[in-house]
Scaffold this motif. Structure first.
Motif, mmCIF file in Angstrom:
data_model
loop_
_atom_site.group_PDB
_atom_site.id
_atom_site.type_symbol
_atom_site.label_atom_id
_atom_site.label_comp_id
_atom_site.label_asym_id
_atom_site.label_seq_id
_atom_site.Cartn_x
_atom_site.Cartn_y
_atom_site.Cartn_z
ATOM 1 N N ARG A 27 0.833 -1.216 0.000
ATOM 2 C CA ARG A 27 0.000 0.000 0.000
ATOM 3 C C ARG A 27 0.859 1.254 0.000
ATOM 4 N N LYS A 28 1.926 1.256 0.804
ATOM 5 C CA LYS A 28 2.828 2.414 0.866
ATOM 6 C C LYS A 28 3.523 2.636 -0.476
ATOM 7 N N MET A 29 3.992 1.550 -1.081
ATOM 8 C CA MET A 29 4.661 1.659 -2.382
ATOM 9 C C MET A 29 3.688 2.145 -3.458
ATOM 10 N N ASN A 30 2.458 1.621 -3.450
ATOM 11 C CA ASN A 30 1.451 2.052 -4.425
ATOM 12 C C ASN A 30 1.142 3.529 -4.260
ATOM 13 N N ALA A 31 0.973 3.978 -3.018
ATOM 14 C CA ALA A 31 0.663 5.388 -2.768
ATOM 15 C C ALA A 31 1.799 6.284 -3.272
ATOM 16 N N ARG A 32 3.024 5.853 -3.068
ATOM 17 C CA ARG A 32 4.177 6.637 -3.538
ATOM 18 C C ARG A 32 4.196 6.699 -5.064
ATOM 19 N N MET A 33 3.964 5.562 -5.723
ATOM 20 C CA MET A 33 3.945 5.546 -7.187
ATOM 21 C C MET A 33 2.795 6.392 -7.720
ATOM 22 N N ASN A 34 1.647 6.327 -7.076
ATOM 23 C CA ASN A 34 0.509 7.149 -7.501
ATOM 24 C C ASN A 34 0.867 8.635 -7.437
ATOM 25 N N ARG A 35 1.551 9.044 -6.378
ATOM 26 C CA ARG A 35 1.975 10.455 -6.270
ATOM 27 C C ARG A 35 2.911 10.816 -7.418
ATOM 28 N N VAL A 55 -13.321 -0.201 -8.343
ATOM 29 C CA VAL A 55 -14.168 -0.237 -7.154
ATOM 30 C C VAL A 55 -14.046 -1.631 -6.564
ATOM 31 N N GLY A 56 -13.852 -1.701 -5.259
ATOM 32 C CA GLY A 56 -13.705 -2.997 -4.602
ATOM 33 C C GLY A 56 -14.888 -3.902 -4.866
ATOM 34 N N ARG A 57 -14.588 -5.129 -5.206
ATOM 35 C CA ARG A 57 -15.622 -6.117 -5.551
ATOM 36 C C ARG A 57 -16.611 -6.300 -4.411
ATOM 37 N N ARG A 58 -16.118 -6.452 -3.199
ATOM 38 C CA ARG A 58 -16.999 -6.665 -2.046
ATOM 39 C C ARG A 58 -17.288 -5.383 -1.280
ATOM 40 N N SER A 59 -16.280 -4.539 -1.126
ATOM 41 C CA SER A 59 -16.440 -3.356 -0.282
ATOM 42 C C SER A 59 -17.173 -2.220 -0.971
ATOM 43 N N GLY A 60 -17.044 -2.142 -2.303
ATOM 44 C CA GLY A 60 -17.613 -1.008 -3.021
ATOM 45 C C GLY A 60 -16.788 0.258 -2.863
ATOM 46 N N GLN A 61 -15.631 0.156 -2.214
ATOM 47 C CA GLN A 61 -14.771 1.308 -1.977
ATOM 48 C C GLN A 61 -13.865 1.559 -3.188
ATOM 49 N N PRO A 62 -13.543 2.843 -3.442
ATOM 50 C CA PRO A 62 -12.638 3.136 -4.560
ATOM 51 C C PRO A 62 -11.236 2.594 -4.289
ATOM 52 N N ARG A 63 -10.602 2.107 -5.333
ATOM 53 C CA ARG A 63 -9.241 1.569 -5.267
ATOM 54 C C ARG A 63 -8.411 2.222 -6.368
ATOM 55 N N GLN A 64 -7.151 2.518 -6.061
ATOM 56 C CA GLN A 64 -6.244 3.144 -7.019
ATOM 57 C C GLN A 64 -4.957 2.334 -7.050
ATOM 58 N N THR A 65 -4.649 1.770 -8.199
ATOM 59 C CA THR A 65 -3.498 0.887 -8.315
ATOM 60 C C THR A 65 -2.602 1.311 -9.475
ATOM 61 N N PRO A 66 -1.318 1.528 -9.211
ATOM 62 C CA PRO A 66 -0.405 1.804 -10.323
ATOM 63 C C PRO A 66 -0.094 0.504 -11.060
ATOM 64 N N VAL A 67 -0.208 0.534 -12.370
ATOM 65 C CA VAL A 67 0.100 -0.648 -13.183
ATOM 66 C C VAL A 67 0.877 -0.217 -14.429
ATOM 67 N N ALA A 68 1.757 -1.093 -14.883
ATOM 68 C CA ALA A 68 2.484 -0.848 -16.127
ATOM 69 C C ALA A 68 1.504 -0.971 -17.282
ATOM 70 N N TRP A 69 1.712 -0.151 -18.295
ATOM 71 C CA TRP A 69 0.832 -0.206 -19.461
ATOM 72 C C TRP A 69 1.651 -0.167 -20.744
ATOM 73 N N PHE A 70 0.989 -0.630 -21.805
ATOM 74 C CA PHE A 70 1.590 -0.682 -23.129
ATOM 75 C C PHE A 70 0.574 -0.117 -24.110
ATOM 76 N N PRO A 71 1.019 0.681 -25.070
ATOM 77 C CA PRO A 71 0.056 1.271 -26.010
ATOM 78 C C PRO A 71 -0.592 0.221 -26.897
ATOM 79 N N ASP A 72 -1.849 0.471 -27.214
ATOM 80 C CA ASP A 72 -2.586 -0.374 -28.156
ATOM 81 C C ASP A 72 -3.303 0.570 -29.107
ATOM 82 N N GLY A 73 -2.586 1.006 -30.101
ATOM 83 C CA GLY A 73 -3.118 2.024 -30.995
ATOM 84 C C GLY A 73 -2.971 3.392 -30.341
ATOM 85 N N GLU A 74 -3.709 4.355 -30.878
ATOM 86 C CA GLU A 74 -3.578 5.723 -30.372
ATOM 87 C C GLU A 74 -4.424 5.992 -29.131
ATOM 88 N N ASP A 75 -5.453 5.186 -28.902
ATOM 89 C CA ASP A 75 -6.374 5.536 -27.823
ATOM 90 C C ASP A 75 -6.760 4.355 -26.941
#
Length: 157
Positions: A27-35, A55-75
């Motif tokens: 959680r600490k590492m994710n928060a730092r990456m999000n910043r 949104v959490g599957r059970r909790s319904g609470q918002p979740r923010q996760t940093p993830v690596a991404w790769f382009p797939d076209g322009e959009d």
């Protein structure tokens, strides 16, 4: 029984268990990456990073996760649900449970509502080849797992 033995016995495990410590660190590492992403520095270990809002599957609470991404076209953006190799990550489970509530944040851009599509068959294979060419370490990581990592296409809604 000493307090230390009681704490390690599994009874009432919360903050002292190895899993709890690991989740706390994550959680600490994710928060730092999000910043960092929000300040416009969206790379980690040579990979572009976005913030995936779910949104959490059970909790319904918002979740923010940093993830690596790769382009797939322009959009559109591709993300890989590796989850440490053994199971789907929590963000993937949440994303699939509430696909209509997903959005992403990219450095220097507004939040973009997205629709996730789990790729399969030839579509997944083509996307995987591009991902593996861009980041060979992901292909190596996949080769050590017994399961096929889901590849998710995020398209603007």
């Amino acid at each position: 029984m000493t307090q230390k033995q009681q704490a390690g016995s599994g009874a009432g495990r919360k903050s002292g268990s190895p899993g709890a410590v690991s989740r706390w660190v994550q959680r600490k590492m994710n928060a730092r990456m999000n910043r960092k992403v929000r300040r416009g520095r969206g790379t980690f270990m040579g990979m572009d990073v976005l913030i995936l809002n779910t949104v959490g599957r059970r909790s319904g609470q918002p979740r923010q996760t940093p993830v690596a991404w790769f382009p797939d076209g322009e959009d559109a953006w591709l993300v890989v649900a590796s989850g440490g190799g053994g199971r789907h990550p929590d963000w993937h489970v949440n994303l699939m449970a509430h696909p209509d509530r997903a959005s992403i944040e990219l450095p220097g851009r507004d939040t973009v509502p997205v629709t996730p599509y789990r790729l399969g068959g030839a579509d997944r294979e083509r996307a995987w080849q591009r991902i593996a060419a861009a980041q060979p370490r992901i292909a190596k990581y996949q080769s050590k797992s017994d399961r096929e990592y889901p590849v998710i296409r995020l398209a603007p809604r």
